[in-house]
Design an enzyme around this catalytic site. Structure first.
Site, PDB file in Angstrom:
ATOM      1  N   CYS A 159       5.949  -0.514   1.118  1.00 38.49           N
ATOM      2  CA  CYS A 159       4.488  -0.537   1.211  1.00 38.49           C
ATOM      3  C   CYS A 159       3.839  -0.103   2.335  1.00 38.49           C
ATOM      4  O   CYS A 159       4.352   0.244   3.273  1.00 38.49           O
ATOM      5  CB  CYS A 159       4.032  -2.108   1.256  1.00 38.49           C
ATOM      6  SG  CYS A 159       4.326  -3.018   2.674  1.00 38.49           S
TER       7      CYS A 159
ATOM      8  N   CYS B 118       1.623  -1.356   4.697  1.00 37.62           N
ATOM      9  CA  CYS B 118       1.740  -1.880   5.519  1.00 37.62           C
ATOM     10  C   CYS B 118       2.922  -1.930   6.586  1.00 37.62           C
ATOM     11  O   CYS B 118       3.039  -2.300   7.669  1.00 37.62           O
ATOM     12  CB  CYS B 118       1.268  -3.570   5.530  1.00 37.62           C
ATOM     13  SG  CYS B 118       2.391  -4.483   4.550  1.00 37.62           S
TER      14      CYS B 118
END
Length: 136
Positions: free
Chosen positions: A46, A48
């Site tokens: 992902c 993040c």
């Protein structure tokens, strides 16, 4: 499961700075049960993880006190290892990315995804450094 070619550079971002890649439940148990402190990063694909978690983990090591051991599992790739790492992180629910600090096999500090997502890497690093200063 994600293709190996896709996750290779994401794994290397941590393994190249000394994180041990754990790919089995046994390896996770051995890493966490070591004497001293162990930082376990549950890595992921992902955004993040790329912009906040991995850079924050790297920056956190720029500290006078650091974990004795560094380890990582990759969610969506190392299923058995990730499940075992998460079992050691109870009562926290599974999330990725996340980071857990263990001392002599006991969970002493946890950063869940909601502590990582939307926060700058510097803030994550400071959070980890505070934990290192207390437990390492």
């Amino acid at each position: 499961m994600y293709p190996a070619d896709l996750v290779k550079p994401m794994k290397e971002e941590l393994t190249s700075i000394g994180f041990e890649e754990l790919q089995s439940a046994e390896a996770v148990d051995q890493a966490i049960q070591q004497e001293g402190t162990t930082l376990v990063v549950v890595n992921s694909v992902c955004g993040c993880a790329a912009s906040n978690a991995r850079p924050g983990a790297k920056m956190s090591l720029e500290n006078s006190k650091k974990p004795s051991h560094l380890a990582t599992v990759f969610a969506g790739v190392d299923k058995e290892a990730t499940e075992k790492a998460r079992a050691h992180m109870v009562p926290f629910p599974p999330s990725s990315p996340c980071m857990a600090l263990f001392k002599d096999g006991e969970l002493v500090h946890m950063l869940e995804r909601h502590h990582i997502e939307g926060r700058p890497a510097e803030m994550i690093a400071e959070n980890l450094k505070d934990a290192y200063n207390e437990y390492c």
